[in-house]
Design a protein around this motif. Structure first.
Motif, PDB file in Angstrom:
ATOM      1  N   ALA A   8       1.645   5.840 -10.717  1.00  0.00           N
ATOM      2  CA  ALA A   8       2.943   5.694 -10.058  1.00  0.00           C
ATOM      3  C   ALA A   8       3.172   6.750  -8.981  1.00  0.00           C
ATOM      4  CB  ALA A   8       4.065   5.748 -11.094  1.00  0.00           C
ATOM      5  N   GLY A   9       2.749   7.990  -9.225  1.00  0.00           N
ATOM      6  CA  GLY A   9       2.992   9.063  -8.271  1.00  0.00           C
ATOM      7  C   GLY A   9       2.129   9.002  -7.028  1.00  0.00           C
ATOM      8  N   LEU A  10       1.074   8.190  -7.057  1.00  0.00           N
ATOM      9  CA  LEU A  10       0.180   8.090  -5.904  1.00  0.00           C
ATOM     10  C   LEU A  10       0.565   6.955  -4.959  1.00  0.00           C
ATOM     11  CD1 LEU A  10      -3.285   8.828  -7.536  1.00  0.00           C
ATOM     12  CD2 LEU A  10      -2.072  10.224  -5.874  1.00  0.00           C
ATOM     13  N   ARG A  11       1.375   6.017  -5.436  1.00  0.00           N
ATOM     14  CA  ARG A  11       1.896   4.925  -4.602  1.00  0.00           C
ATOM     15  C   ARG A  11       0.780   4.117  -3.958  1.00  0.00           C
ATOM     16  NH1 ARG A  11       4.652   3.489  -6.522  1.00  0.00           N
ATOM     17  NH2 ARG A  11       6.042   2.494  -5.031  1.00  0.00           N
ATOM     18  N   VAL A  12       0.229   3.175  -4.701  1.00  0.00           N
ATOM     19  CA  VAL A  12      -0.782   2.283  -4.141  1.00  0.00           C
ATOM     20  C   VAL A  12      -0.651   0.899  -4.780  1.00  0.00           C
ATOM     21  CG1 VAL A  12      -2.503   3.190  -5.761  1.00  0.00           C
ATOM     22  CG2 VAL A  12      -3.272   1.915  -3.760  1.00  0.00           C
ATOM     23  N   GLY A  13      -0.619  -0.104  -3.923  1.00  0.00           N
ATOM     24  CA  GLY A  13      -0.550  -1.492  -4.361  1.00  0.00           C
ATOM     25  C   GLY A  13      -1.357  -2.355  -3.418  1.00  0.00           C
ATOM     26  N   PHE A  14      -1.415  -3.640  -3.703  1.00  0.00           N
ATOM     27  CA  PHE A  14      -2.174  -4.533  -2.830  1.00  0.00           C
ATOM     28  C   PHE A  14      -1.606  -5.938  -2.914  1.00  0.00           C
ATOM     29  CE2 PHE A  14      -4.152  -4.714  -6.966  1.00  0.00           C
ATOM     30  CZ  PHE A  14      -4.534  -6.040  -7.146  1.00  0.00           C
ATOM     31  N   THR A  29      -2.143 -12.353   5.986  1.00  0.00           N
ATOM     32  CA  THR A  29      -2.604 -10.961   6.040  1.00  0.00           C
ATOM     33  C   THR A  29      -2.591 -10.445   7.472  1.00  0.00           C
ATOM     34  OG1 THR A  29      -4.914 -11.666   6.110  1.00  0.00           O
ATOM     35  CG2 THR A  29      -4.021 -11.107   3.964  1.00  0.00           C
ATOM     36  N   ASP A  30      -2.884 -11.305   8.419  1.00  0.00           N
ATOM     37  CA  ASP A  30      -2.832 -10.891   9.825  1.00  0.00           C
ATOM     38  C   ASP A  30      -1.403 -10.501  10.216  1.00  0.00           C
ATOM     39  OD1 ASP A  30      -3.958 -10.781  12.667  1.00  0.00           O
ATOM     40  OD2 ASP A  30      -2.347 -12.252  12.894  1.00  0.00           O
ATOM     41  N   LEU A  31      -0.427 -11.299   9.812  1.00  0.00           N
ATOM     42  CA  LEU A  31       0.964 -10.973  10.118  1.00  0.00           C
ATOM     43  C   LEU A  31       1.373  -9.653   9.473  1.00  0.00           C
ATOM     44  CD1 LEU A  31       2.746 -14.438   9.716  1.00  0.00           C
ATOM     45  CD2 LEU A  31       2.350 -13.188  11.840  1.00  0.00           C
ATOM     46  N   MET A  32       0.988  -9.469   8.215  1.00  0.00           N
ATOM     47  CA  MET A  32       1.376  -8.259   7.506  1.00  0.00           C
ATOM     48  C   MET A  32       0.736  -7.018   8.114  1.00  0.00           C
ATOM     49  SD  MET A  32       1.325  -9.778   3.619  1.00  0.00           S
ATOM     50  CE  MET A  32       1.910  -8.278   2.810  1.00  0.00           C
ATOM     51  N   ASN A  33      -0.512  -7.125   8.531  1.00  0.00           N
ATOM     52  CA  ASN A  33      -1.193  -5.976   9.124  1.00  0.00           C
ATOM     53  C   ASN A  33      -0.657  -5.632  10.508  1.00  0.00           C
ATOM     54  OD1 ASN A  33      -3.210  -4.791   7.329  1.00  0.00           O
ATOM     55  ND2 ASN A  33      -4.082  -6.850   7.298  1.00  0.00           N
ATOM     56  N   ARG A  34       0.004  -6.567  11.164  1.00  0.00           N
ATOM     57  CA  ARG A  34       0.613  -6.276  12.459  1.00  0.00           C
ATOM     58  C   ARG A  34       1.800  -5.319  12.314  1.00  0.00           C
ATOM     59  NH1 ARG A  34      -0.606 -10.082  16.720  1.00  0.00           N
ATOM     60  NH2 ARG A  34      -2.146 -11.596  15.982  1.00  0.00           N
ATOM     61  N   VAL A  35       2.475  -5.360  11.156  1.00  0.00           N
ATOM     62  CA  VAL A  35       3.659  -4.517  10.967  1.00  0.00           C
ATOM     63  C   VAL A  35       3.433  -3.411   9.926  1.00  0.00           C
ATOM     64  CG1 VAL A  35       5.250  -6.317  11.682  1.00  0.00           C
ATOM     65  CG2 VAL A  35       4.632  -6.135   9.270  1.00  0.00           C
ATOM     66  N   ARG A  36       2.281  -3.405   9.302  1.00  0.00           N
ATOM     67  CA  ARG A  36       1.962  -2.365   8.319  1.00  0.00           C
ATOM     68  C   ARG A  36       1.793  -1.019   9.014  1.00  0.00           C
ATOM     69  NH1 ARG A  36      -2.820  -0.077   6.686  1.00  0.00           N
ATOM     70  NH2 ARG A  36      -3.995  -1.500   8.037  1.00  0.00           N
ATOM     71  N   GLN A  37       2.330   0.039   8.404  1.00  0.00           N
ATOM     72  CA  GLN A  37       2.159   1.373   8.961  1.00  0.00           C
ATOM     73  C   GLN A  37       0.687   1.790   8.886  1.00  0.00           C
ATOM     74  OE1 GLN A  37       4.383   3.722  10.333  1.00  0.00           O
ATOM     75  NE2 GLN A  37       5.728   1.947  10.462  1.00  0.00           N
ATOM     76  N   PRO A  38       0.146   2.407   9.943  1.00  0.00           N
ATOM     77  CA  PRO A  38      -1.218   2.930   9.862  1.00  0.00           C
ATOM     78  C   PRO A  38      -1.317   3.998   8.760  1.00  0.00           C
ATOM     79  CG  PRO A  38      -0.399   2.953  12.130  1.00  0.00           C
ATOM     80  CD  PRO A  38       0.766   2.645  11.254  1.00  0.00           C
ATOM     81  N   PHE A  39      -2.448   4.021   8.084  1.00  0.00           N
ATOM     82  CA  PHE A  39      -2.702   5.046   7.047  1.00  0.00           C
ATOM     83  C   PHE A  39      -1.644   5.020   5.945  1.00  0.00           C
ATOM     84  CE2 PHE A  39      -3.793   6.875  11.296  1.00  0.00           C
ATOM     85  CZ  PHE A  39      -5.168   6.733  11.217  1.00  0.00           C
ATOM     86  N   ASN A  40      -1.189   3.828   5.573  1.00  0.00           N
ATOM     87  CA  ASN A  40      -0.083   3.767   4.607  1.00  0.00           C
ATOM     88  C   ASN A  40      -0.522   4.046   3.170  1.00  0.00           C
ATOM     89  OD1 ASN A  40      -1.439   1.257   4.484  1.00  0.00           O
ATOM     90  ND2 ASN A  40       0.393   0.189   3.756  1.00  0.00           N
ATOM     91  N   VAL A  41      -1.829   4.067   2.898  1.00  0.00           N
ATOM     92  CA  VAL A  41      -2.322   4.442   1.565  1.00  0.00           C
ATOM     93  C   VAL A  41      -3.228   5.652   1.738  1.00  0.00           C
ATOM     94  CG1 VAL A  41      -3.576   3.718  -0.497  1.00  0.00           C
ATOM     95  CG2 VAL A  41      -2.187   2.059   0.766  1.00  0.00           C
ATOM     96  N   ASN A  42      -2.835   6.768   1.133  1.00  0.00           N
ATOM     97  CA  ASN A  42      -3.542   8.014   1.380  1.00  0.00           C
ATOM     98  C   ASN A  42      -4.901   8.068   0.692  1.00  0.00           C
ATOM     99  OD1 ASN A  42      -3.337   9.609  -1.270  1.00  0.00           O
ATOM    100  ND2 ASN A  42      -1.211   8.998  -0.928  1.00  0.00           N
ATOM    101  N   SER A  43      -5.693   9.063   1.050  1.00  0.00           N
ATOM    102  CA  SER A  43      -7.072   9.176   0.559  1.00  0.00           C
ATOM    103  C   SER A  43      -7.146   9.341  -0.952  1.00  0.00           C
ATOM    104  CB  SER A  43      -7.773  10.360   1.231  1.00  0.00           C
ATOM    105  OG  SER A  43      -7.792  10.218   2.630  1.00  0.00           O
ATOM    106  N   LEU A  44      -6.255  10.174  -1.514  1.00  0.00           N
ATOM    107  CA  LEU A  44      -6.264  10.382  -2.953  1.00  0.00           C
ATOM    108  C   LEU A  44      -5.922   9.099  -3.692  1.00  0.00           C
ATOM    109  CD1 LEU A  44      -4.497  13.860  -3.286  1.00  0.00           C
ATOM    110  CD2 LEU A  44      -6.929  13.348  -2.964  1.00  0.00           C
ATOM    111  N   ALA A  45      -4.956   8.369  -3.177  1.00  0.00           N
ATOM    112  CA  ALA A  45      -4.551   7.120  -3.818  1.00  0.00           C
ATOM    113  C   ALA A  45      -5.683   6.097  -3.782  1.00  0.00           C
ATOM    114  CB  ALA A  45      -3.315   6.560  -3.128  1.00  0.00           C
TER     115      ALA A  45
END
Length: 378
Positions: free
Chosen positions: A245-251, A259-275
């Motif tokens: 929960a503290g790392l915040r990662v989903g899919f 998926t193309d539409l979602m990736n157009r508005v998804r923030q870059p780097f929205n899931v960090n390396s540790l997650a």
């Protein structure tokens, strides 16, 4: 001090009314806040408010996270290649069908950002997850809230509620905060009818944040539905049964158009390396997942027995929490807090006489039961 400094800051005159209409999300009370408020020892506080995994994170994920820490001077992989590859193998879909999110909440926001706008509408159930309401409001879209049936989704009524402005239908299964569950046949029939009547104009977002807590005989492979229905998004999270929960990662899984539409508005780097690293490890940790399921199943039985003994109505839950009717919920919640037990009031979800109780470790469940019994005793 100048009294002008104490005035509320003025809002910009052009703030959209739909933004001003958003009430900020109220998370479960943190342990540290309760300790300060009542002068309690944080070590003695039991938190059963946020549907977290009481086992914490798996050691496999902790080790993977620590190994990844050496590269934190670099940005994370923006496309999450390794994590997407692991998810693609698990769910037997192309990696291009997967969108990563900063928790599944992020994916709900991303989908709403891609599909909703002023003049459009979303359909969701009464007593459904609060983020559906917040995401719709943030886009300036119209809410179509369908009355619940037995505290859960009425799919026939939701189908009938879809109008010309509707672009997305949210379904939580199991549902939060009520814990209700829709069997596979009902959902597949709904998907078939939506696509037959509305085609790709209306997207169905199936939110399966609590799927891993279902008993084996109730589980179904929703990824196969994604292959069949081009208007379906299935979202999952690592925050619950996987303990991250503290790392915040989903899919999310969907066909390329979505998926193309979602990736157009998804923030870059929205899931960090540790997650990303921890999620890959947790995904492969079958033993931890099974342990999480078993301790949750036993905990639900403990709470069900206690509620029955106390004469309290409750909704049989299919996630990692139980919704219980206590009547004077605000008073009982306060008394629980005084005893160092944090649960979740759900008055903001339209259930002012109910409390949502997350399943904890056996000793945590017993602490809650003991405290509740004391409060309700004449």
């Amino acid at each position: 001090m100048n009294t002008d400094e104490l005035k509320e800051p003025a809002l910009a005159p052009d703030v959209p009314e739909y933004v001003l209409g958003i009430a900020p999300y109220q998370a479960g009370k943190p342990i540290e806040e309760l300790a300060r408020e009542f002068g309690l020892d944080p070590a003695g506080i039991v938190k059963l408010a946020s549907n977290e995994n009481p086992l914490g994170m798996p050691e496999s994920a902790r080790a993977a996270m620590m190994a990844a820490a050496g590269s934190l001077g670099r940005y994370p992989d923006p496309n999450g290649f390794e994590l997407k590859s692991a998810l693609a193998a698990r769910y037997r879909v192309p990696a291009e069908w997967i969108t990563l999110g900063n928790g599944s909440n992020d994916l709900l926001e991303i989908a709403s950002l891609a599909l909703l706008a002023p003049g459009r509408a979303s359909v969701y159930s009464q007593y459904a997850f609060a983020v559906y309401r917040l995401a719709t409001q943030a886009r300036g879209a119209r809410h179509i809230v369908v009355p619940a049936r037995d505290h859960g989704h009425d799919l026939n009524a939701m189908l009938a509620a879809i109008d010309d402005d509707t672009r997305i239908v949210f379904i939580a299964n199991p549902n939060n905060p009520t814990g209700t569950f829709l069997p596979a046949g009902e959902i597949e029939d709904f998907l078939s009818q939506v696509q037959a009547q509305h085609g790709d104009r209306v997207t169905v977002l199936l939110d399966e944040a609590y799927n891993e807590y279902l008993d084996p005989e109730l589980r179904f492979d929703s990824a196969r539905w994604v292959e069949q229905y081009s208007n379906l998004i299935v979202s999952r999270t690592f925050s619950k049964a996987y303990g991250l929960a503290g790392l915040r990662v989903g899919f999310a899984i969907a066909q390329p158009r979505l998926t193309d539409l979602m990736n157009r508005v998804r923030q870059p780097f929205n899931v960090n390396s540790l997650a990303q690293a921890a999620a890959i490890a947790a995904l492969g940790d079958a033993a931890f997942l099974q342990q999480s399921y078993e301790i949750n199943r036993a905990g639900k039985a403990t709470l069900a027995e206690a509620f029955g003994r106390l004469g309290l109505r409750f909704v049989p839950g299919y996630g990692n929490f139980v919704l219980v009717h206590v009547g004077e919920a605000a008073r009982i919640n306060l008394e629980l807090l005084k005893r160092g037990v944090i649960v979740r009031p759900v008055g903001g979800d339209g259930l002012p006489e109910w409390l949502r109780v997350s399943i904890g470790l056996p000793e945590e469940n017993q602490r809650f039961v003991q405290a509740l019994t004391e409060i309700l005793s004449p």
